[in-house]
Design an enzyme around this catalytic site. Structure first.
Site, PDB file in Angstrom:
ATOM      1  N   SER A  29       3.129  82.562  75.355  1.00 19.54           N
ATOM      2  CA  SER A  29       4.122  82.363  74.218  1.00 19.54           C
ATOM      3  C   SER A  29       5.900  82.809  73.417  1.00 19.54           C
ATOM      4  O   SER A  29       5.854  82.684  72.370  1.00 19.54           O
ATOM      5  CB  SER A  29       2.906  82.191  72.955  1.00 19.54           C
ATOM      6  OG  SER A  29       2.334  83.699  72.967  1.00 19.54           O
ATOM      7  N   ASN A 109      -4.953  91.485  69.466  1.00 23.77           N
ATOM      8  CA  ASN A 109      -5.338  90.955  68.383  1.00 23.77           C
ATOM      9  C   ASN A 109      -5.104  91.544  66.947  1.00 23.77           C
ATOM     10  O   ASN A 109      -5.012  90.631  65.846  1.00 23.77           O
ATOM     11  CB  ASN A 109      -6.416  91.081  68.285  1.00 23.77           C
ATOM     12  CG  ASN A 109      -7.162  90.356  69.875  1.00 23.77           C
ATOM     13  OD1 ASN A 109      -6.289  89.846  70.473  1.00 23.77           O
ATOM     14  ND2 ASN A 109      -8.472  90.557  70.228  1.00 23.77           N
ATOM     15  N   THR A 154       8.911  55.646  33.144  1.00 22.99           N
ATOM     16  CA  THR A 154       7.189  56.223  33.904  1.00 22.99           C
ATOM     17  C   THR A 154       7.376  54.433  34.355  1.00 22.99           C
ATOM     18  O   THR A 154       7.866  53.805  34.513  1.00 22.99           O
ATOM     19  CB  THR A 154       6.059  56.199  32.530  1.00 22.99           C
ATOM     20  OG1 THR A 154       6.619  55.206  31.338  1.00 22.99           O
ATOM     21  CG2 THR A 154       6.128  57.235  31.469  1.00 22.99           C
ATOM     22  N   HIS A 155       6.422  54.749  35.220  1.00 23.59           N
ATOM     23  CA  HIS A 155       6.844  53.470  36.631  1.00 23.59           C
ATOM     24  C   HIS A 155       7.542  52.611  37.048  1.00 23.59           C
ATOM     25  O   HIS A 155       7.984  51.886  36.821  1.00 23.59           O
ATOM     26  CB  HIS A 155       5.655  52.009  35.647  1.00 23.59           C
ATOM     27  CG  HIS A 155       4.186  52.705  34.822  1.00 23.59           C
ATOM     28  ND1 HIS A 155       3.273  52.816  35.351  1.00 23.59           N
ATOM     29  CD2 HIS A 155       4.255  53.470  33.702  1.00 23.59           C
ATOM     30  CE1 HIS A 155       2.569  53.486  34.896  1.00 23.59           C
ATOM     31  NE2 HIS A 155       3.136  52.958  33.275  1.00 23.59           N
ATOM     32  N   SER A 276      28.100  55.063  58.834  1.00 22.43           N
ATOM     33  CA  SER A 276      27.249  54.651  59.126  1.00 22.43           C
ATOM     34  C   SER A 276      27.962  54.158  60.813  1.00 22.43           C
ATOM     35  O   SER A 276      29.547  54.365  60.298  1.00 22.43           O
ATOM     36  CB  SER A 276      27.051  53.096  58.520  1.00 22.43           C
ATOM     37  OG  SER A 276      26.615  52.299  59.975  1.00 22.43           O
ATOM     38  N   LYS A 282      29.694  51.925  54.416  1.00 21.98           N
ATOM     39  CA  LYS A 282      28.012  52.683  54.267  1.00 21.98           C
ATOM     40  C   LYS A 282      28.942  54.340  53.898  1.00 21.98           C
ATOM     41  O   LYS A 282      29.400  55.377  54.483  1.00 21.98           O
ATOM     42  CB  LYS A 282      26.991  52.823  54.869  1.00 21.98           C
ATOM     43  CG  LYS A 282      26.879  51.680  55.351  1.00 21.98           C
ATOM     44  CD  LYS A 282      26.345  51.286  54.114  1.00 21.98           C
ATOM     45  CE  LYS A 282      25.037  51.854  53.627  1.00 21.98           C
ATOM     46  NZ  LYS A 282      23.575  51.633  54.394  1.00 21.98           N
ATOM     47  N   ASN A 284      25.994  57.226  53.070  1.00 22.85           N
ATOM     48  CA  ASN A 284      24.746  57.143  52.765  1.00 22.85           C
ATOM     49  C   ASN A 284      23.968  58.898  52.567  1.00 22.85           C
ATOM     50  O   ASN A 284      24.438  59.891  52.678  1.00 22.85           O
ATOM     51  CB  ASN A 284      24.121  57.359  54.650  1.00 22.85           C
ATOM     52  CG  ASN A 284      24.137  55.451  55.141  1.00 22.85           C
ATOM     53  OD1 ASN A 284      24.468  55.034  54.040  1.00 22.85           O
ATOM     54  ND2 ASN A 284      24.087  55.340  55.984  1.00 22.85           N
ATOM     55  N   GLU A 289      17.586  61.896  51.746  1.00 21.26           N
ATOM     56  CA  GLU A 289      16.003  61.334  52.950  1.00 21.26           C
ATOM     57  C   GLU A 289      15.603  62.031  54.065  1.00 21.26           C
ATOM     58  O   GLU A 289      13.894  62.131  54.182  1.00 21.26           O
ATOM     59  CB  GLU A 289      16.894  59.665  53.582  1.00 21.26           C
ATOM     60  CG  GLU A 289      17.403  59.132  53.233  1.00 21.26           C
ATOM     61  CD  GLU A 289      17.956  57.816  53.616  1.00 21.26           C
ATOM     62  OE1 GLU A 289      17.879  56.395  53.001  1.00 21.26           O
ATOM     63  OE2 GLU A 289      18.668  57.997  54.959  1.00 21.26           O
ATOM     64  N   TYR A 316     -11.090  86.679  66.825  1.00 21.77           N
ATOM     65  CA  TYR A 316     -10.029  86.673  68.363  1.00 21.77           C
ATOM     66  C   TYR A 316     -10.470  84.953  68.683  1.00 21.77           C
ATOM     67  O   TYR A 316     -11.337  85.402  69.564  1.00 21.77           O
ATOM     68  CB  TYR A 316      -9.162  86.950  67.965  1.00 21.77           C
ATOM     69  CG  TYR A 316      -7.829  86.216  69.207  1.00 21.77           C
ATOM     70  CD1 TYR A 316      -6.783  86.688  68.409  1.00 21.77           C
ATOM     71  CD2 TYR A 316      -7.607  86.561  70.288  1.00 21.77           C
ATOM     72  CE1 TYR A 316      -5.747  85.911  68.346  1.00 21.77           C
ATOM     73  CE2 TYR A 316      -6.340  85.932  70.686  1.00 21.77           C
ATOM     74  CZ  TYR A 316      -5.950  85.813  70.369  1.00 21.77           C
ATOM     75  OH  TYR A 316      -4.337  84.801  70.751  1.00 21.77           O
ATOM     76  N   GLN A 321      -2.993  81.775  69.101  1.00 18.33           N
ATOM     77  CA  GLN A 321      -1.919  81.543  68.792  1.00 18.33           C
ATOM     78  C   GLN A 321      -0.669  80.503  68.516  1.00 18.33           C
ATOM     79  O   GLN A 321      -0.120  80.635  68.764  1.00 18.33           O
ATOM     80  CB  GLN A 321      -1.750  82.043  71.165  1.00 18.33           C
ATOM     81  CG  GLN A 321      -0.721  81.806  71.929  1.00 18.33           C
ATOM     82  CD  GLN A 321      -0.460  81.904  72.523  1.00 18.33           C
ATOM     83  OE1 GLN A 321      -1.023  83.800  72.994  1.00 18.33           O
ATOM     84  NE2 GLN A 321      -0.862  81.386  73.671  1.00 18.33           N
ATOM     85  N   LYS A 324       1.526  79.926  65.083  1.00 18.15           N
ATOM     86  CA  LYS A 324       3.223  80.617  64.463  1.00 18.15           C
ATOM     87  C   LYS A 324       3.670  79.581  64.982  1.00 18.15           C
ATOM     88  O   LYS A 324       4.914  79.314  64.114  1.00 18.15           O
ATOM     89  CB  LYS A 324       2.939  81.598  65.912  1.00 18.15           C
ATOM     90  CG  LYS A 324       2.679  82.936  65.228  1.00 18.15           C
ATOM     91  CD  LYS A 324       3.278  84.325  66.632  1.00 18.15           C
ATOM     92  CE  LYS A 324       1.946  83.730  67.556  1.00 18.15           C
ATOM     93  NZ  LYS A 324       0.725  84.047  67.390  1.00 18.15           N
TER      94      LYS A 324
END
Ligand code: ARG
Length: 440
Positions: A29, A109, A154-155, A276, A282, A284, A289, A316, A321, A324
């Site tokens: 690891s 551990n 709202t909505h 783009s 464009k 963007n 996003e 443990y 492991q 992380k």
């Protein structure tokens, strides 16, 4: 294969022959946990200081190990099983038999749990600062364009007029709750497992409370079994990040809407917008996003750790492991997205005329018109019906104006009193920034 001085892993005394290279590849690891190095070094230094104080190893050798720990680095091409093995290998290489004393009364551990907790503690703090920076950017919008009126939805339908300051402050309040969760995650991580050993402590005269104190941790563990198997602190941080990213996602979604040609309420600065490869016209909002997209992955990482933990018998298990990678990625994503949104709001141009025109369409004050009838004595339901009928018949109201409607809403938390909120948020940001950083 790198390992201890003898060339094997830390546990090589028990097993014969070398590890199959494919098994090493799957079990190692180091690629991921090398980020724990400074935290593991600090915890290991606290551990050897304790070993010296308690007379478990000679004080002079404790000082030598402490010093050598400060010189450990991730060497190129290291193939150790994990960062803990790398540290011990380098200590032995530097100090010979003295280096071989470091692991007395300790297991990987409790070692990994401590280093990981210190990492989480430090990063939960950094996240608070990153959130404060985004809050500040939102307050910057409020300062520049806060009196601009927009129709709140709202909505996603035009509902009632509010000043832009009230709107951006709403996001800042959600972020303030995130600060609270990061403070709580920092506190959850701030417990030292050192001294729990592999799971049941040690017969050596360790001083766990002294080590916790040395590391500036709130307390040491109260149950050694729990200490090495608990990853709640990691789940807490994952959750705090996930919810913070959900808030960021909602801000991102709103920026996407506002900067669309259909809305035209705002424009991103060129240095945060993207183009783009095919369509020359464009501009963007990829940044917004990605804020939205990364929150989806973040929810998955939280679910992933909970699923990893749910079937584990005490104490443990190597499954842990897996904890992380997701936490590191989660924190990186959260800090990254907070910064992206900060930049987006810092450079955001508001089209005040377009925003106000939407709020002043003669319908968003319909509730205020009905409430005026209520003040004249009419039951609200009748007033609602009357105003609804007039709107359906095509009537539009130019009185009150959106500004007058806002000014009439003076209760606590209402848009007419937004300046109080801005003052309060400014003070809260200052409080976040004034908190001192944990060391390490
Ligand atoms: N690399 C391990 C981890 O991150 C360290 C603990 C290994 N302990 C063990 N008993 N194999 O969890």
């Amino acid at each position: 294969m790198a390992g201890t001085e003898a060339g094997g892993p830390l546990w090589s005394g028990r097993l014969e022959g070398g590890l199959h290279p494919d098994v090493l590849a799957l079990t190692q690891s180091l690629d991921i946990d090398q980020r724990l190095l400074p935290y593991d070094v600090a915890a290991s230094q606290a551990h050897v200081r304790m070993l010296g104080r308690q007379g478990i190893i000679p004080a002079a050798e404790a000082a030598q190990i402490e010093d050598a720990l400060g010189q450990v680095t991730i060497d190129d091409g290291a193939t150790d099983e994990d960062v803990h093995s790398l540290i011990e290998r380098q200590l032995v290489a530097m100090l010979g038999d003295t280096g071989r004393r470091v692991h007395a009364g300790r297991s990987r551990n409790d070692q990994v749990a401590t280093a990981f907790r210190l990492w989480c503690r430090a990063h939960a703090y950094r996240l608070q600062l990153a959130v404060a920076d985004l809050q500040q950017a939102l307050l910057g919008v409020a300062e520049r364009d806060g009196t601009t009126v927009l129709p709140a939805f709202t909505h996603l339908q035009r509902a009632q007029p509010v000043p832009l300051a009230h709107h951006v402050a709403a996001h800042a309040w959600a972020l303030q709750r995130d600060v609270g969760r990061f403070v709580a995650a920092q506190d959850a991580a701030n417990v030292s497992p050192l001294g729990a050993g592999a799971l049941a402590g040690s017969s050596l005269p360790l001083d766990p409370a002294g080590v916790a104190d040395d590391l500036g941790m709130r307390t040491s563990f109260v149950n050694s079994l729990d200490a090495v198997s608990d990853r709640d602190f990691a789940a807490d941080l994952l959750y705090a990040c996930a919810l913070c990213l959900v808030h960021c996602s909602r801000m991102g979604e709103e920026l996407i809407l506002w900067t669309s040609q259909e809305f035209g309420w705002a424009a991103l600065a060129d240095d945060v917008a993207t183009g783009s490869s095919m369509m020359p016209q464009k501009k963007n909002p990829d940044v917004a996003e990605l804020a939205r997209g990364r929150s989806g992955t973040a929810i998955g990482r939280l679910t992933g750790l909970l699923a990893t933990m749910k079937g584990l018998p005490l104490t443990y298990n190597r499954d842990l492991q897996e904890d992380k990678e997701g936490v590191f990625a989660q924190v990186d994503a959260t800090i990254g997205v907070l910064r992206l949104l900060q930049l987006a709001y810092e450079g955001l141009t508001i089209d005040a005329a377009k925003m106000r025109a939407a709020a002043a369409d003669g319908t968003t004050v319909a509730t205020d018109v009905a409430e005026a009838l209520v003040r004249g004595g009419m039951p609200f339901r009748d007033a609602h019906t009357e105003v609804a009928t007039r709107i359906a018949a095509g009537e539009r109201f130019d009185s009150p104006t959106p500004e007058e409607a806002i000014a009439a809403r003076q209760g606590p938390g209402m848009p007419g009193r937004v300046n109080e909120q801005l003052t309060e948020l400014t003070a809260l940001i200052a409080t976040t920034r004034a908190a001192s950083a944990p060391t390490p």
